[in-house]
Each structure stands twice: as structure tokens, then as C-alpha cells.
Motif scaffolding. Structure first.
Motif, PDB file in Angstrom:
ATOM      1  N   PRO B 580       1.179  -0.916   0.063  1.00  0.00           N
ATOM      2  CA  PRO B 580      -0.365  -0.283  -0.007  1.00  0.00           C
ATOM      3  C   PRO B 580       0.407   1.075   0.461  1.00  0.00           C
ATOM      4  CG  PRO B 580      -0.077  -1.297   1.850  1.00  0.00           C
ATOM      5  CD  PRO B 580       0.310  -2.375   1.234  1.00  0.00           C
ATOM      6  N   GLU B 583       1.529   1.827  -3.575  1.00  0.00           N
ATOM      7  CA  GLU B 583       0.699   2.153  -4.490  1.00  0.00           C
ATOM      8  C   GLU B 583      -0.056   3.004  -3.845  1.00  0.00           C
ATOM      9  OE1 GLU B 583      -1.692  -1.185  -4.074  1.00  0.00           O
ATOM     10  OE2 GLU B 583       0.126  -1.847  -5.984  1.00  0.00           O
ATOM     11  N   THR B 587      -4.393   3.697  -2.711  1.00  0.00           N
ATOM     12  CA  THR B 587      -4.401   3.049  -0.402  1.00  0.00           C
ATOM     13  C   THR B 587      -4.543   5.326  -0.400  1.00  0.00           C
ATOM     14  OG1 THR B 587      -2.003   2.510  -1.263  1.00  0.00           O
ATOM     15  CG2 THR B 587      -3.034   3.256   1.176  1.00  0.00           C
ATOM     16  N   SER B 875      -9.237  -4.920  -2.850  1.00  0.00           N
ATOM     17  CA  SER B 875      -8.404  -5.610  -2.535  1.00  0.00           C
ATOM     18  C   SER B 875      -8.977  -7.330  -3.399  1.00  0.00           C
ATOM     19  CB  SER B 875      -8.348  -6.019  -1.593  1.00  0.00           C
ATOM     20  OG  SER B 875      -7.470  -6.705  -1.041  1.00  0.00           O
ATOM     21  N   GLU B 906      -2.015  -6.274   4.394  1.00  0.00           N
ATOM     22  CA  GLU B 906      -2.163  -5.105   4.412  1.00  0.00           C
ATOM     23  C   GLU B 906      -3.410  -4.229   3.987  1.00  0.00           C
ATOM     24  OE1 GLU B 906      -1.622  -6.097   0.166  1.00  0.00           O
ATOM     25  OE2 GLU B 906      -2.341  -4.049  -0.070  1.00  0.00           O
ATOM     26  N   ASN B 907      -4.096  -4.771   4.316  1.00  0.00           N
ATOM     27  CA  ASN B 907      -6.216  -3.743   4.664  1.00  0.00           C
ATOM     28  C   ASN B 907      -6.022  -3.553   5.837  1.00  0.00           C
ATOM     29  OD1 ASN B 907      -6.966  -4.445   1.971  1.00  0.00           O
ATOM     30  ND2 ASN B 907      -7.695  -6.673   1.891  1.00  0.00           N
ATOM     31  N   ILE B 910      -4.319  -0.196   6.555  1.00  0.00           N
ATOM     32  CA  ILE B 910      -4.653   1.099   5.361  1.00  0.00           C
ATOM     33  C   ILE B 910      -5.806   1.177   6.552  1.00  0.00           C
ATOM     34  CG2 ILE B 910      -6.115   1.355   3.309  1.00  0.00           C
ATOM     35  CD1 ILE B 910      -4.536   0.069   1.866  1.00  0.00           C
TER      36      ILE B 910
END
Lengths: 226, 982, 228
Positions: B580, B583, B587, B875, B906-907, B910
Motif C-alpha cells: 500500500p 501504490e 491507498t 483488494s 495489508e488491508n 490501510i
């Protein structure tokens, strides 16, 4: 010398959209411990599929495969994964490195994954030195040239002192001079360290560097060229 | 207007269809792309429909409330279209002789057009008592009418059937509500008490009638009686104090004539003859409708404003999805360009696709919006009924076609705008890179396009700032300056790079919005308002996102250090988080949505929390330590309340045991020189000053403490008075509530001029006509009782006021003030004593406000749902895009589970960053609000940790749910398949 | 014979991440009208870049490229797009066809895009018959095999009777047998129609079917081989 790799009667089918492909058609193969074998053939012969199946990345539809005396077909996915982390090294044509990690972090990965984290950093740095990239530890792949990336990949492939190194078109994306250098490294390391190596290529010049060349076409090994 | 909008939309669609006909193949490609992946299509429509849904929902809320209010007004007014009356400062109706009324009536009938009939009535409020049950309503509305005068005002109904009224002497009708309150039925006797006269009328209930038709006016709990009886009740024989006028139209049509009739009556009849001046034109039906409509539209606007956050979320999601779709199709688009598709044609294919999405999304949005409104009303039905006073909004649920068309149109335009923006982004691809699926290079530092954008930002910023400064409005001023900051950063990036320039921009923006600028002399005294809340959210969250995204490596380094022990997991964590951070745009947008909405919800939570925590303090301020206030009607004095309470015979149900102390005050209305409204003079004594804990909002500097101010007021011949703080006053924060509790048309005290200042000298006119000057030396914080507080002595000597009409009850802790208040009403009904329980009133008012905050938070939670869904979509796409990378990871030894965790981590990253940003900034703004508005009042600061943490956990949990599919998909990527085709 | 393609002193630079690549280094190249040329070389030698630049898909950094006597660098984006639609045919290794269009719709696409809709459908059907797919006209690409998809691509490449056909690893994604079949079709068409063809490949057997093989390395032409 014993067989590191032994495959017998291997069939592999897979689907692409509506069409079913019979990629491996009763293939037989054996590779001795420490040998460097090149598998050559036209596009669509099934070379990559073969390597994927032999290394446990893919499953076969029929037949037998033994690696270092162990029956691959009976292993669980987890076992195969662990085996890859501990006993194998991989070099592909592209996308080898995790773009978000630096060179040395990439090289470390197999060691971290097989639980040998204690000396991981030191061993990774050593491997990078061997391939002549000691000054590029902290670079991300995007900051490296194609040849440098492949060298980092080679360092990663041997950092865990694997039994087998699989290389699928390792110089495919490189110009001829760099290709030469990469192959030099691969051959030298194979001599020095003595791991088994399976090298897939479509170029005869590259195949010539191996101990033995096998010609593959339409899902089977047709003949031995060397 | 509506037709024009519909026409435009139809024309637009026809235009597109004609255009499509010319470019059939492009249209074909566009439309077929929609059907390609059903899942994607559904998600796109969901993202795009949010704007329409919010607009449609807000409008249907407004329409429903409109409808409810309208229905209620029409029902109450029935065939009456104009009312004529006048009230004193205390809210009593001023009477006029019947003969004068008759003259006025014939004048109206003759001169004014569209009038069908006129009738005269007596309206009043007096205590009504049921001797059998001892139940009392201290303040019942009674209407005396001449049943033979006119039949133009509607019928009476009993159980829905038309009822012919035939009241004998001393016979009355009561409605069902009053019947229940007093437990009185047909045939029972009721006493209508006149406290001033110390007398009552013994009345018989002839019938319990419906509160509808002609009887509806004035609201529930009423008595209808003969005109003569009513006149007797008020001791004003042969007079009337209320006139009704009916127009030639029916219940609804009448509104159309009402304004004209009202102004004609005013101009042609009342102004012309001074005898009529004692009455004045009260209201017209249309006027009332308009006023309520305006109030309601404020409410709808609020809904819409809070929905804006969700709309922003929906738009960002739609852009993200569109750009993703574009990236998915990059290769085939590149090929299309290769074989001869022009850039514009490529844009066309997307536009056609977008058009279909826009239409579908707008239609879906309308229905979703309606559903949302219905759900909200359904969920809050209990609260509405209890607090809102009896009617369920569900009964009035209305959906107007015009509103839906507006929603469709607005949503459609917004959607097409979003699509247009996304399409431009997508179609600017380099063919070769597209076919090879190589990512686009980032905007180069020297890009001239970027430079122009920077200039534009600066220009807009400058204009907005100037406009804000000229008109002294905060919103444009702050926005403009923020744009200037951003624009400067955009220009400087050319030399010092993205990271430094935008981090600095971010920091500057934060300081700009979070620091109390007024203290530094910037934008002092500018008008703020609700838009500031939204703008602050937008800019602060943007700043936060900029800072985090541009300095992500610092975060990854930190995390690496934390995880350095558990090494195999470290590989998973580091690779998970680095994605993230790399990107940035994707993100950044996602974090922005989360943070923005959590920000808004947190600020609201803070406000509710602060009020809640300080509830006790608020009640303390408003009550002065007294649980109950009491006021008698008609200036009736209870000189010896303490004795009366002690006296078993007089008040068998009360005793001084219930109270700690009871303090009294004189009061009466007074005129103020130069003002048509009068006010209330309230004379207090030492006991009051000793016992009460009323705070002072402010007082003159020469006094050291609030106590000193009161003492100054108590001094003999004191020229000083204390009154309620202006600004918050004039009805006060709670004032409206109190007034309505006491009874329509009556107020405890009149409103006060806003220009009042400390040290102002007020010139009163006492009842002898003499001018009396008093200086205001202090402002009280409380607003339930409004007027000018002076000593009893001053009240008596200067104003001739001696009636003890105001009472302050301090109830012992072990007793329930509501119970005690009821008993007081019963025991003192003959004086017309009405009570207010301070705690109950304030809690009711606050909980109504809290309920609306809940509603708004619910609206914004919608946006959060969208943001979370968006993250799930992105995702899923990432799982697909990264399959090569995942293949390599699997080859090198990552287990399937590790890949799954990698995605979840990862999620999580964020989401957590978004939640943290939103929460931190929300608390910061909450603190700022408290510091500027509430701290000066001595309120305590608090952070509602429980609700903040709950929201965070729920949001995080929802994210996990929506991220599971993508994590699973990633873990299932077959390395062999991914690596099979290079 | 006229030079269909003329390339003079062409340089091409591009960026991959932070690395700058000098892909074409002062290259000179000509192709006569009707000639069939193969471009060979190891990966990274620049052959694909050369193809992209010649066919106007990509811009060169320095030098001159003329197609049928016109300097393509002076053309606007729309002009180049139209030129591609009317005068060129493309056969790439993958992603050739639009997945939402049927075979015949894909084939007629260049004609429709250039505004020549009148006989487009008829011509497309004819082209498909020529490559032996007359019975698969209404199939979407997902219902066709790799070889069939390439044949549809070839049909599209010839439907506008182009001057030049550009092929980049046209058989790269196919098995040996199908590859041969595809090359046979291309050869036959080239004989019948007489367009100029530039074919990029790394496989010797494929390259040998051309009249001339141009060997590239590191952005320049190292040597030329003439077949026959």
C-alpha cells in the motif's frame, strides 16, 4: 551416483478457457545428483509445465515423481512448500524479486521462511558478494538493471544451499553479453557447490553450457542432444 | 422547472443515443463490456448510486416531514384560514367588546374578497379540575363559541361520525386526551377555575368529542363550551378575544387565499379603525405552512450535508473502480488503438458504458435512498413518538415524484462527472506500455500540465480568500487560503520534489485548521457555520493522508524494528505493508474515505459526549439547584406558600418534608421604553441569593464574584438588575422547550433584545406610567425563566409589584421531582400554579438533539460501509494483478496461509491508518470546539472512549469480512498457472 | 522498387522505473515494397521496440521513419491512427482480439474505425473464410483455441488490404504444430496479396520463411541474411 530427480509416465492436463490442453504426455526423465541438465525445445513444448510439476509447484494428472528419494505426489501442499523453501532455488525469466523488498531482503527470504533466521542477514550478504553485488544490498529491484536483478535472484536461489536449482529461461530477458555473464556464474557455481540444476531454454547456445541437453517436444522428451 | 429538468435529461439521452448510432461499434463495445463481469458491474453500480441514494433519502426525509407538518396544520386549522387575536406579555388574549367585533365582522365581510364567513370566540387557558378524581390540568385550553353564528368552519365529530352540537348552559365538550388526563367521562362534573377571581364554574361534560374538524384548533387536551360560559369563566362578559375567518376554499384551497385575506384585513379593516387595534391579525394558514416548511427544510439540509461525506466516499469508490476497470483492460485497449481506434473513440466506448452505469445507478439509487429513509424512520419510531409528541413519521412517509426526479438528475450528473474524470485518466495511455502491461511512468516533475493545474489552484485560492475576507465569512476564507497553500506546494515540487513539498503542505494545512487563528488576529469575528465542519474535515484529513502517504517508509521502518524478532513472520509483514505504501494514489484515496467518515462520526460523538458528561452541569446551571420551578397564572399571588404546604387541610398531600427549601419571587410584566414587547420583572430576595446556585455568564468587572453582583442587586434602592445572557437567550437553548411546556401562548418571560450589553441602562415604564432606569450588571446563564431580576424591594417600590407568583422548589433527594411536581399542581390548582421539572425538560430536549446526532451518524456510517466495500474490491483486484508475484512467493516457499495473512495485514494497515487519522483529528476538532464554545462556560472536557473504540472495532471487523474473499483468492493462486505464461 | 519502409539514424530511449534504456542506437533500415523481412535477436536487442516505432505505435527519440514515403513523425496522433486502420495489419503474440466482440466483429473493426463501414461485414466474412474460420464467425475469442484466435487476428490484419503487416512473435503462444499452420497461412497470404511484411521472432524456423533475416543486437543491426 543417485538420481536427484526421477519422473516416470507423467501426464498433465490443464484448461485454458474452453480448451483442454494435454501438456505432458507420458514423460520420463531422470537427473543425477550434481548434474546440470538443459531442457530445450520449441515454444509450447511443455517445458515450463514440466518444471512446475517437477518442483512441486503444480500437480500432475498421472505418473510418478521422486525428488531425492521422496515421492512428490504423496506430499501435502504444506510439505511441498516447505521443501521448496529449504531445498530448492528458483530462477525465472522475470518477476523473480518482490518489488517491495531490497536486494538483501529478497535474498534473505528463503532463510526466513525455513526458520533459519539467525544468520539470515549475514548469509544473504555473503551470497550477494559471490554474485558481485555486495555494493547493491539496499537497492530495490526497480533500481537494478535486468542483469543485476537476475544476479540477485541467483544469490537468493543458492542462499539456502539448495539441493536443486530450477532455472526457467534465466537469461530470456537479457542482452547477449549479460546472458553470457549470468551463465558463467551459474555454471561456475554449479561446479563449486555441486547442486543439481535443471535449466530450461529455447536457445541452443545456452543449452550447450550444460552437462546434458534434452530435447522436448509436444509434452515428451524426444531425444538427447548431448 | 421540473419539466425543464426532465426535458433536459431526455434530450441528453436522445443525444447520446443518436451519437451512439453513428458510432455503433463503439457503442456495442461499451455496452458489452458492462455484461462482461457481472460481479464488477454490480459493484460499480453500487458505488455510483450512493450520490443519488443520499439525495433521494434526504429529499424523502424532507418530503415526509413536510407532509407530516402540513397534514397536522391542515388538520388543526381545518376550514379556518386566518386568525385574529392579540396577546399580552404573559400570553393572555386581549379581549374586545362584542359590538366592536360585530362591526369588524361586517367590515370584513363587505370589503375583503374571498371571505366566506367570520366568527368570534373566546380562547383561554385555565386550570380544570375533576373533583371526583382530584386530577387537574393546570393549564387547559378552552374555547367558547357561538354555535349558531356560522357553519362555515366545519363540523364536530364523535367517533368519526358527524355530531350536531347542542350545549345547554354550563355544558361542555372535552376531547379524548383531556378525558384521559382527568379521568372524566360523559356526564361528569368538572371545575373550571379562575385563580384571579378565586372562583370556578361547575361544568358538565356533555360529550367526549373527537379532536378534529372545527374542534381541532389549538391542539389536544381542550374544552369546547358556549360563548357565554367562556365569557363568564374569564369574567369578561360580552367580549370576545379570538376571531376566525374562513375563505371560500376548502381545507387545502383555503391556504391559497389566506395570505391575501390576511393582508386585506390588516390594511383595509384593522389599520383603518383604531378600535380594532387591540386585536391584530395573528396568522394566516399559509404563513404557518411556510414557516414550518422553512424549519423543515433546514432539517433536510442538515441531512444532506451530513450525507455529503458519504457522497464523497461513493465518488471516490467509483473513480477507483473505473480506473481499475481501465487497468484491467489496458492490453486490449492498447490493441484497439493499434488497429486504428482514435483516443476519442476509446473515450467514447467508456462513455457509453458509463452512461448505462449512470442511468442504472441513478435509478437504483432512488430506491435505495427511499429504503434508507424508511429504515431510519422505522428504527427511530419509538424515539420520535416519545419525544416528537405523538405522531409516527412512518404514517406520513411520503415520496414525491419531483423529488425523485431531482435526485435522479443530480445523481446522474454527478455520476457522469465522475465517469468523465475517470475516463480521461484511463484513456491517456501509451499504446506500447498498454499492450505490454507496463505501468505508466509517474507525472514528471517538469510536466507542464501539472504546472497549469497548480496555477489554477492558486487563482481559485486567491479568489476565494478575497471573497471570504470581503464578506467576513470563514468558509471561503479558510478554503481559499488552504488552496493557496496547496497550490504553492504544487509549484515547488518541481524543485524540491513531491515528498518534501507536500509534506510541508500537509503540516501547514494541519496548523492552519487546528490552531485557534482568531487568537493570532486572523479572520477575527468571521461568520462560521456548519460548512466549516465539513471543510475542516476535508482539509485536515487530506493533510493527514498526504503526510502519511509521502512518508510511508518511516512507518515501514518502525514496523520492521518491532517485528525484527519473529523473522519468518517479518517477511510477511514487511511485504504486506510495503504494497500500500507503494501504490500511493489507490491507498491514499481509500485511507481518505475512511478517515473522513470516522472523523465526522468522531466529532459528533465528541459533541454528544461533552453534552452528556456536562448534563449534570447544564442542569445545575439552568436549575440553580432547584428541581422545580412554579408559576401562577394571571398574576395570582400565593403569599404564604410555606404555611399552606405545612397546613394539612389546605394541602393534605404535601408537606415541607418533601423540600429542602422553597424560595419565592415577585413577578409581573413591565413595559420597556422604545420596545413594543414588554418583559418580565422578577423580584428576588436574600433566601434566593443564598440558596440558589445560578451561575453568571458574565458580569461587570468591578465586581469580584457572582455573589457580589447579586448582593449589589439586593441593596436598598438598588439601581441594578440582572438578566439572561443574550445571544443564547431570546428563547434560549432550552427556552423554547420551557415555553411549550408551560402552554401555548404563555411564556414565563418574554424575549430580550440581542443588543443588550453589560452596563446597558434599560428604561422601564411602570404601571403608573413613570420611567424607571435600571443598569444591567450581570448576565445569568440560565434561560428557563427570562426577565429582569431585581430585589423584591425594588419590584415593590419602583414598579408596584407585590404578587408572589414565581416559586423555586428544592426537593429532597429521596423524592422524585416529577411526582412532587404533579402533587403541587393538584394541590394548588386553584391558583393556577404550573410547574416545570427542570431535569425532565432539559433531558428531553437534549435527547431529542442526541437522537438527531444519531441519525446523522447513521447517515455517515453508510459512507463507511461504502469505503469498506471499496477496499474489498480493490483488494480483489490486487489479488489478480499480483498473481505473478504471488506465484514467485509460492515458489520460493511462502505457504498459502502466509499469503492470506499478507493480504489481511495489508488491508488492516490501510484501515487502521484511516481509523487512527480520523479518530485523532476528530478528537482534535472536538477539543477545539469545546475550547472555544464550552470551556468558557466551565464545562468539562471528555472523550467518549467507549463509542470511539467501538466504532473503530466495528469498522475494522467489517473490513476483515470484506477482505477475506480477496485474501482467500490470493492464497489460492496457483503458482504454476501464474508462471505458466510469461 | 519503391521503399515501403525507410529508417534513418533512429534512436529510441525509454525509462523503466529509474533506469534509462537506450533501446535503438542509430539504426538504419529499409524494406522494399512486397518484401518479407524477419527481425531476429536475443531478448532485449530492441527488435520489438523497432517494430513498435516503425508501425507508429511508439515515438522515436531521434532520426527519421518514413512509411510509403511519408514521414510519420510529422503526423498527428489521429492521422497515425487512421493510417494504421487503413494501411496496416497487426498480429501480436497475445491480447490481439477484443473479448467482447465476436470473430467477425473483431475482423471488421479496423474498417469500422476508419469510417469505411459500407462493405465491412462482407469483407470480414470473406477474410475469415480465407483463413478457414467461416464456421466460427459468431464465436467470441474465449470460445476459440489459441491457433484459431491467431487466425482471426490474421484475418483482421488482411481485411483492409494493408500495405504492411507487422507481426511480433505471432506463434509465440502456440504449440509447434499450430505454429506451423499459422506460418503457412501467413506465407500463402503474403504470396497472394503481396503486402510487405515485417516479422519479429526469436525462433530460427519461423525466421527462415522470410526473404531476408535481419539480426539485431543491442539496438543496432548486426548483420543481414538473405534466404533462398
Amino acid at each position: 551416483m543417485k538420481n536427484m530427480i526421477y519422473a516416470e509416465g507423467v501426464h498433465k492436463y490443464y484448461d485454458t478457457g474452453e480448451v483442454k490442453v494435454h501438456a505432458l504426455r507420458g514423460l520420463n526423465l531422470s537427473v543425477k545428483d550434481g548434474e546440470m541438465v538443459a531442457i530445450i525445445g520449441p515454444s509450447g513444448a511443455g517445458k515450463t509445465t514440466l518444471m512446475n510439476c517437477l518442483s512441486g509447484l503444480d500437480t500432475i494428472s498421472d505418473g510418478k515423481i521422486w525428488l531425492d528419494g521422496k515421492n512428490l505426489v504423496n506430499m501435502s501442499d504444506k510439505e511441498k512448500t516447505r521443501m521448496r523453501a529449504q531445498k530448492m532455488g528458483f530462477i525465472f525469466q522475470f518477476y523473480n524479486l518482490l518489488p517491495v523488498l531490497t536486494a538483501v531482503e529478497n535474498v534473505e527470504v528463503p532463510l526466513l521462511l525455513s526458520g533459519k533466521s539467525k544468520d539470515a542477514r549475514r548469509r544473504a550478504e555473503k551470497a550477494l558478494n559471490i554474485v558481485g553485488l555486495g555494493h547493491r544490498y539496499d537497492h530495490r529491484p526497480s533500481a537494478l538493471s535486468g542483469g543485476e536483478r537476475q544476479r540477485v535472484t541467483i544469490a537468493r536461489a543458492l542462499v539456502n544451499e539448495p539441493d536443486i536449482i530450477w532455472a526457467d529461461e534465466p537469461t530470456g530477458d537479457l542482452d547477449s553479453k549479460t546472458s553470457e555473464r549470468i551463465l558463467d556464474i551459474l555454471v561456475k557455481l554449479n561446479e563449486m557447490i555441486g547442486h543439481t540444476m535443471v535449466l530450461i531454454t529455447h536457445e541452443r547456445d545456452i543449452a550447450e553450457r550444460a552437462d546434458r541437453i534434452l530435447y522436448m517436444e509436444n509434452g515428451v522428451i524426444k531425444k538427447r542432444l548431448k | 422547472m421540473m419539466l425543464a429538468l426532465i426535458g433536459l435529461l431526455v434530450l441528453f439521452v436522445i443525444f447520446i443515443l443518436v451519437d451512439a448510432y453513428r458510432y455503433k461499434v463503439l457503442f456495442k463495445i461499451g455496452v458489452r463490456n458492462i455484461l462482461r463481469r457481472k460481479g464488477n458491474t454490480i459493484i460499480v453500480i453500487m458505488g455510483l448510486m450512493v450520490a443519488t441514494a443520499i439525495i433521494s433519502s434526504s429529499l424523502s426525509v424532507g418530503d415526509t416531514m413536510d407532509s407530516m407538518v402540513e397534514d397536522e396544520i391542515y388538520e388543526e386549522w381545518h376550514l379556518t384560514d386566518v386568525i385574529i387575536y392579540n396577546v399580552t406579555a404573559e400570553g393572555d388574549y386581549i379581549p374586545m367588546p362584542y359590538r366592536t367585533y360585530n362591526h369588524m365582522k361586517s367590515g370584513i365581510m363587505e370589503i375583503v374578497e374571498n371571505v366566506e364567513d367570520v366568527c368570534g370566540e373566546i380562547h383561554g387557558h385555565l386550570p380544570i379540575f375533576n373533583p371526583e378524581t382530584a386530577l387537574v390540568r393546570p393549564n387547559a385550553l378552552f374555547i367558547g363559541m357561538d354555535f349558531n353564528e356560522s357553519d362555515a368552519f366545519g363540523n364536530f365529530y364523535v367517533n368519526g361520525e358527524v355530531y350536531e352540537p347542542a350545549l345547554g348552559d354550563m355544558e361542555i365538550f372535552i376531547d379524548e386526551r383531556l378525558s384521559n388526563e382527568l379521568d372524566a367521562n360523559k356526564g361528569d362534573y368538572l371545575w373550571l377555575i379562575n385563580p384571579e377571581q378565586g372562583d370556578y364554574l361547575n361544568l358538565t361534560v356533555k360529550e367526549v368529542i373527537d379532536n378534529s374538524g372545527r374542534a381541532a384548533f389549538g391542539g389536544p387536551s381542550k374544552i369546547i363550551m358556549n360563548l357565554e360560559d367562556a365569557q363568564m369563566a374569564l369574567a369578561i362578559p360580552d367580549q370576545i378575544n379570538f376571531v376566525r375567518v374562513a375563505s371560500i376554499g376548502d381545507v387545502h384551497e383555503g391556504a391559497l387565499y389566506s395570505d391575501q385575506i390576511a393582508s386585506d384585513i390588516d390594511e383595509l379593516v384593522i389599520q383603518v379603525n383604531p378600535a380594532y387595534r387591540s386585536l391584530g391579525v395573528g396568522e394566516s394558514k399559509n404563513q404557518i405552512l411556510e414557516t414550518y416548511r422553512q424549519d423543515m427544510s433546514l432539517f433536510t439540509d442538515l441531512f444532506f450535508i451530513f450525507g455529503t461525506f458519504s457522497i464523497v466516499a461513493g465518488i471516490i469508490l467509483a473513480i477507483n473502480i473505473f480506473v481499475m476497470l481501465g487497468e484491467e483492460r489496458k492490453s486490449e485497449m492498447g490493441m484497439a488503438r493499434a488497429v486504428g481506434m482514435k483516443r476519442i473513440s476509446l473515450q467514447r466506448t467508456f462513455s457509453y458504458e458509463g452512461l448505462v452505469y449512470a442511468i442504472a445507478a441513478s435509478i437504483v439509487g432512488i430506491f435505495v435512498g427511499i429504503g434508507v429513509t424508511y429504515t431510519i424512520f422505522y428504527l427511530l419510531e419509538d424515539v420520535f413518538v416519545n419525544v416528537g409528541g405523538g405522531s409516527s413519521l412512518l404514517d406520513y412517509f411520503t415520496v414525491k415524484i419531483e423529488s425523485m426526479i431531482i435526485a435522479f438528475g443530480a445523481g446522474f450528473i454527478l455520476t457522469m462527472g465522475t465517469i468523465y474524470f475517470s475516463v480521461r485518466r484511463i484513456s491517456n495511455l501509451n499504446i506500447v506500455r498498454a499492450i505490454r502491461d507496463i505501468p505508466e511512468p509517474p507525472l514528471s516533475k517538469t510536466s507542464s500540465k501539472f504546472f497549469y493545474m497548480a496555477l489554477l489552484t492558486l487563482v481559485f485560492g486567491g479568489m476565494a480568500t478575497m471573497m471570504g475576507m470581503r464578506n467576513e465569512m470563514l468558509a471561503p476564507a479558510l478554503t481559499g487560503t488552504s488552496l493557496l497553500i496547496i497550490g504553492t506546494g504544487m509549484i515547488f515540487r518541481r524543485w524540491i520534489g513531491d515528498r518534501i513539498s507536500f509534506t510541508v503542505v500537509g503540516v501547514f494545512l494541519l496548523l492552519w485548521w487546528l490552531l485557534p487563528l482568531q487568537r493570532y488576529g486572523i479572520f477575527v469575528g468571521y461568520e462560521g457555520g456548519l460548512p466549516i465542519f465539513i471543510l475542516s474535515g476535508l482539509f485536515i484529513v487530506t493533510a493527514g493522508v498526504l503526510i502519511v502517504m509521502l512518508n510511508g517508509e518511516i512507518i515501514t521502518n518502525l514496523i520492521e524494528k518491532v517485528f525484527s524478532s519473529e523473522k519468518s513472520f517479518k517477511a510477511v509483514v514487511v511485504s504486506a505493508i510495503s504494497h500500500p505504501i507503494k501504490e500511493r494514489f489507490r491507498t491514499g484515496m481509500t485511507i481518505f474515505i475512511f478517515a473522513l467518515i470516522i472523523f465526522a462520526i468522531t466529532v459528533m460523538g465528541m459533541i454528544v459526549g461533552i453534552f452528556d458528561t456536562n448534563m449534570a452541569l447544564i442542569i445545575e446551571e439552568q436549575s440553580g439547584g432547584y428541581e422545580i420551578f412554579g408559576v401562577t397564572m394571571m398574576g395570582v399571588s400565593i403569599d404564604n406558600i410555606h404555611e399552606l404546604i405545612e397546613n394539612e387541610t389546605a394541602t393534605p398531600n404535601l408537606s415541607m418534608d418533601y423540600f429542602n427549601h422553597i424560595d419565592t419571587a415577585y413577578s409581573d410584566s413591565v413595559d420597556i421604553y422604545g420596545s413594543s414587547d414588554g418583559s418580565l420583572a422578577i423580584g428576588i430576595d436574600e433566601n434566593f441569593v443564598d440558596n440558589s446556585t445560578f451561575g453568571m455568564a458574565s458580569y461587570l468587572e468591578e465586581y469580584d464574584s457572582a455573589r457580589d453582583v447579586w448582593n449589589a442587586v439586593l441593596e436598598p434602592n438598588s439601581p441594578y438588575v440582572i438578566t439572561n445572557a443574550p445571544g443564547l437567550g431570546g428563547g434560549g437553548m432550552m427556552g423554547g422547550g420551557a415555553a411549550s411546556q408551560v402552554g401555548a401562548g404563555e411564556s414565563v418571560g418574554a424575549g430580550i433584545d440581542d443588543e443588550l450589553e453589560l452596563g446597558s441602562i434599560i428604561t422601564f415604564i411602570n404601571r403608573d406610567g413613570e420611567a424607571v432606569e435600571k443598569t444591567v450588571i450581570g448576565f445569568m446563564e440560565q434561560n428557563l425563566i427570562q426577565g429582569f431580576f431585581m430585589s423584591k424591594e425594588t419590584a415593590e417600590n419602583d414598579f408596584g409589584i407585590t404578587s408572589t407568583t414565581v416559586f423555586f422548589f428544592n426537593v429532597r433527594e429521596e423524592y422524585d421531582p416529577d411526582d412532587i411536581a404533579r402533587i403541587i399542581n393538584q394541590e394548588f390548582f386553584e391558583y393556577g400554579l404550573q410547574t416545570i421539572v427542570v431535569d425532565t425538560i432539559i433531558r428531553d430536549a437534549l435527547s431529542a438533539a442526541f437522537m438527531f446526532f444519531d441519525l446523522f451518524q447513521g447517515y455517515m456510517a453508510l459512507g463507511l460501509v461504502i469505503g469498506i466495500a471499496g477496499l474489498g474490491v480493490i483488494s480483489l483486484r490486487a489479488a489478480h494483478e499480483r498473481r505473478m508475484e504471488i506465484g514467485i512467493m509460492r515458489a520460493v516457499g511462502f505457504e498459502r496461509n502466509m499469503i492470506r495473512y499478507s493480504f489481511l495485514i495489508e488491508n488492516s494497515f490501510i484501515t487502521i491508518v484511516g481509523i487512527l487519522l480520523g479518530t485523532v483529528f476528530g478528537i482534535a476538532i472536538g477539543w477545539l470546539l469545546w475550547n472555544s464554545l464550552f470551556n468558557p462556560m466551565g464545562w468539562e472536557f471528555t472523550i467518549p472512549w467507549f463509542s470511539i473504540i467501538s466504532i473503530g472495532i466495528i469498522a475494522y471487523g467489517a473490513m476483515l469480512l470484506t477482505a477475506m474473499p480477496s485474501a482467500n483468492k490470493a492464497s489460492k493462486v496457483s503458482a504454476a498457472e501464474a508462471l505458466r505464461f510469461d | 522498387m519503391k521503399n515501403m519502409i525507410q529508417v534513418e539514424e533512429v534512436h529510441k530511449y525509454y525509462d523503466i522505473g529509474s533506469v534509462k534504456v537506450h533501446a535503438l542506437r542509430g539504426l538504419d533500415f529499409t524494406v522494399k515494397k512486397g518484401e518479407k523481412v524477419a527481425v531476429m535477436g536475443p531478448s532485449g536487442c530492441g527488435k520489438t521496440t523497432l517494430l513498435n516505432c516503425l508501425s507508429s505505435l511508439d515515438d522515436i527519440s531521434e532520426g527519421k521513419v518514413s512509411i510509403a514515403g511519408r514521414n510519420i513523425m510529422e503526423m498527428s496522433d489521429d492521422e497515425k491512427t487512421e493510417m494504421r486502420a487503413l494501411e496496416m495489419g497487426f498480429v501480436f503474440q497475445f491480447y490481439n482480439l477484443l473479448p467482447v466482440l465476436t470473430a467477425v466483429e473483431n475482423v471488421e473493426l479496423p474498417l469500422l474505425l476508419a469510417g469505411r463501414a459500407k462493405n465491412a461485414r462482407t469483407r470480414a466474412e470473406k477474410a475469415l473464410k480465407i483463413v478457414g474460420l467461416g464456421n466460427r464467425m459468431d464465436h467470441r475469442p474465449s470460445a476459440l483455441s489459441g491457433g484459431e484466435r491467431q487466425r482471426v487476428t490474421i484475418a483482421r490484419a488482411i481485411v483492409n488490404e494493408p500495405n504492411i503487416i507487422w507481426a511480433d512473435e505471432p506463434t509465440g503462444d502456440l504449440d509447434t504444430v499450430t505454429s506451423q499452420k499459422i506460418m503457412d497461412i501467413l506465407d500463402i497470404l503474403n504470396e497472394k496479396i503481396g503486402h510487405t511484411m515485417v516479422l519479429v521472432t526469436h525462433e530460427r524456423e519461423i525466421a527462415e520463411r522470410a526473404e531476408r533475416i535481419v539480426h539485431m543486437e543491442s539496438g543496432v543491426i548486426k548483420r543481414e541474411e538473405f534466404m533462398e
